[in-house]
Design a protein around this motif. Structure first.
Motif, PDB file in Angstrom:
ATOM      1  N   THR A   1       0.833  -1.207   0.000  1.00 14.17           N
ATOM      2  CA  THR A   1       0.000   0.000   0.000  1.00 14.17           C
ATOM      3  C   THR A   1       0.863   1.251   0.000  1.00 14.17           C
ATOM      4  O   THR A   1       0.625   2.193  -0.763  1.00 14.17           O
ATOM      5  N   ASP A   2       1.882   1.260   0.856  1.00  8.82           N
ATOM      6  CA  ASP A   2       2.774   2.415   0.933  1.00  8.82           C
ATOM      7  C   ASP A   2       3.525   2.643  -0.377  1.00  8.82           C
ATOM      8  O   ASP A   2       3.885   3.778  -0.712  1.00  8.82           O
ATOM      9  N   ALA A   3       3.772   1.555  -1.125  1.00  7.83           N
ATOM     10  CA  ALA A   3       4.456   1.682  -2.413  1.00  7.83           C
ATOM     11  C   ALA A   3       3.566   2.308  -3.474  1.00  7.83           C
ATOM     12  O   ALA A   3       4.068   2.731  -4.524  1.00  7.83           O
ATOM     13  N   GLY A   4       2.255   2.355  -3.217  1.00  2.90           N
ATOM     14  CA  GLY A   4       1.361   3.028  -4.151  1.00  2.90           C
ATOM     15  C   GLY A   4       0.255   2.187  -4.732  1.00  2.90           C
ATOM     16  O   GLY A   4      -0.515   2.674  -5.577  1.00  2.90           O
ATOM     17  N   ALA A   5       0.129   0.912  -4.324  1.00  2.39           N
ATOM     18  CA  ALA A   5      -0.933   0.070  -4.865  1.00  2.39           C
ATOM     19  C   ALA A   5      -2.302   0.653  -4.513  1.00  2.39           C
ATOM     20  O   ALA A   5      -2.526   1.118  -3.397  1.00  2.39           O
ATOM     21  N   ASP A   6      -3.212   0.608  -5.483  1.00  2.00           N
ATOM     22  CA  ASP A   6      -4.564   1.117  -5.243  1.00  2.00           C
ATOM     23  C   ASP A   6      -5.376   0.158  -4.385  1.00  2.00           C
ATOM     24  O   ASP A   6      -6.196   0.588  -3.570  1.00  2.00           O
ATOM     25  N   GLU A   7      -5.185  -1.139  -4.596  1.00  3.99           N
ATOM     26  CA  GLU A   7      -5.778  -2.175  -3.752  1.00  3.99           C
ATOM     27  C   GLU A   7      -4.727  -3.232  -3.506  1.00  3.99           C
ATOM     28  O   GLU A   7      -3.836  -3.446  -4.338  1.00  3.99           O
ATOM     29  N   VAL A   8      -4.827  -3.909  -2.382  1.00  6.48           N
ATOM     30  CA  VAL A   8      -3.927  -5.017  -2.056  1.00  6.48           C
ATOM     31  C   VAL A   8      -4.769  -6.192  -1.595  1.00  6.48           C
ATOM     32  O   VAL A   8      -5.648  -6.033  -0.725  1.00  6.48           O
ATOM     33  N   VAL A   9      -4.521  -7.371  -2.175  1.00  4.09           N
ATOM     34  CA  VAL A   9      -5.265  -8.577  -1.821  1.00  4.09           C
ATOM     35  C   VAL A   9      -4.281  -9.658  -1.402  1.00  4.09           C
ATOM     36  O   VAL A   9      -3.100  -9.623  -1.757  1.00  4.09           O
ATOM     37  N   LEU A  10      -4.790 -10.628  -0.643  1.00  4.53           N
ATOM     38  CA  LEU A  10      -3.964 -11.741  -0.201  1.00  4.53           C
ATOM     39  C   LEU A  10      -3.868 -12.801  -1.287  1.00  4.53           C
ATOM     40  O   LEU A  10      -4.801 -13.008  -2.070  1.00  4.53           O
TER      41      LEU A  10
END
Length: 324
Positions: free
Chosen positions: A180-189
């Protein structure tokens, strides 16, 4: 001078720091006083004799470096004292290194030496995969596996710099924040990512998958692609095997699987790395590219850094300090 060396091809636990002669630069080389070295997957393979390039021991590890210019050839554009980042096949984990000017880049003032050592291999690889091989266009959606690691975070940031929407895939909740901090708009497992991606895209799927980890998730990655989607193979960091694909699936879905071997292409294409760097600099200046640096190690602990990377404990890019 001090150099971190492979003396036997028995892996990271047997690396040693030796005193070696200083390098003599060739007519096209920049002599760099090294401050930081980035830890890269080829270093791990080199330490085991498993990389496609096989130097004879003893040799120094170190693919990515950041430091200051000691000397440079006339007409290279570099001056003594200038801050630079550079990339090579190996040999950067020592106090001074001679690197071709073609593989050396002026380090923007906004970035530290730590960040500079995190840039070259990962960000040039990501740029090659997305721009050259993936044909990424602004407004498309990119799925990034291994999104909390060095190459994963680089791929997120370059994709964002190119105007894409990014969905990161991570293997645990502990890694979600890094992506998320790197810039991803969404993060999923990783567990159940296919359904999560379908939901996030309203059932449409993604335009491009950047697959850094390989393994059994490969088939579900293909299933995440929308029509004329592209899956870019960047590596097999999971250690769970090299996946295979039945080509009838590609035919029926109008999708592509493409390899992205940046090193082979860039090092044999004169001027290409400098073209890539020129495309990255505006992303650095805009703030889209800002390498997340994980743990900082001392030169003597380079082997432990490789173990941490191999066991997928790394968040962001691991960096080794050679001098302050």
């Amino acid at each position: 001078m001090r150099a971190l060396q492979v003396v036997t091809l028995t892996g990271p636990s047997d690396l040693v720091v030796n005193d070696v002669p200083e390098p003599t630069p060739g007519p096209a080389d920049v002599l760099v006083e090294v401050h930081r070295v980035g830890v890269a997957f080829p270093d791990l393979l080199l330490s085991r004799g498993e990389y496609q390039m096989k130097p004879e021991p003893p040799f120094s590890l170190g693919v990515d470096v950041a430091g200051t210019v000691v000397s440079a050839p006339d007409g290279s554009g570099f001056e003594p004292g200038e801050r630079v980042a550079a990339v090579g096949g190996w040999g950067g984990a020592q106090e001074r290194v001679a690197i071709p000017a073609e593989f050396t880049f002026a380090l923007p003032d906004a970035l530290s030496y730590d960040e500079g050592a995190a840039l070259p291999m990962n960000y040039l690889t990501a740029e090659f995969a997305l721009h050259e091989r993936g044909g990424l266009r602004a407004g498309e959606t990119v799925l990034v596996h291994g999104a909390a690691g060095g190459l994963g975070t680089a791929t997120i940031q370059v994709a964002k710099g190119m105007g894409a929407r990014v969905i990161g895939v991570v293997s645990s909740e502990a890694k979600r924040q890094t992506a998320t901090d790197a810039g991803a708009d969404e993060v999923v497992l990783l567990e159940g990512f296919k359904d999560a991606v379908k939901e996030a895209t309203g059932g449409a799927g993604v335009d491009l998958v950047a697959d850094i980890v390989g393994g059994p998730a490969f088939l579900d990655s293909l299933r995440c692609l929308r029509r004329q989607g592209r899956l870019i193979v960047l590596g097999f960091a999971s250690g769970l095997g090299i996946p295979e694909v039945k080509v009838n699936r590609l035919l029926l879905t109008n999708t592509d699987v493409r390899g992205a071997a940046w090193g082979e292409f860039a090092m044999s294409t004169p001027g290409y790395m400098q073209e890539q760097w020129a495309r990255l600099v505006p992303m650095i200046e805009s703030g889209a590219v800002r390498p997340p640096v994980g743990r900082l190690y001392e030169l003597e602990d380079f082997g432990q850094a490789l173990v941490d990377m191999d066991e997928r404990r790394a968040l962001g890019k691991l960096v080794v300090r050679v001098r302050d």
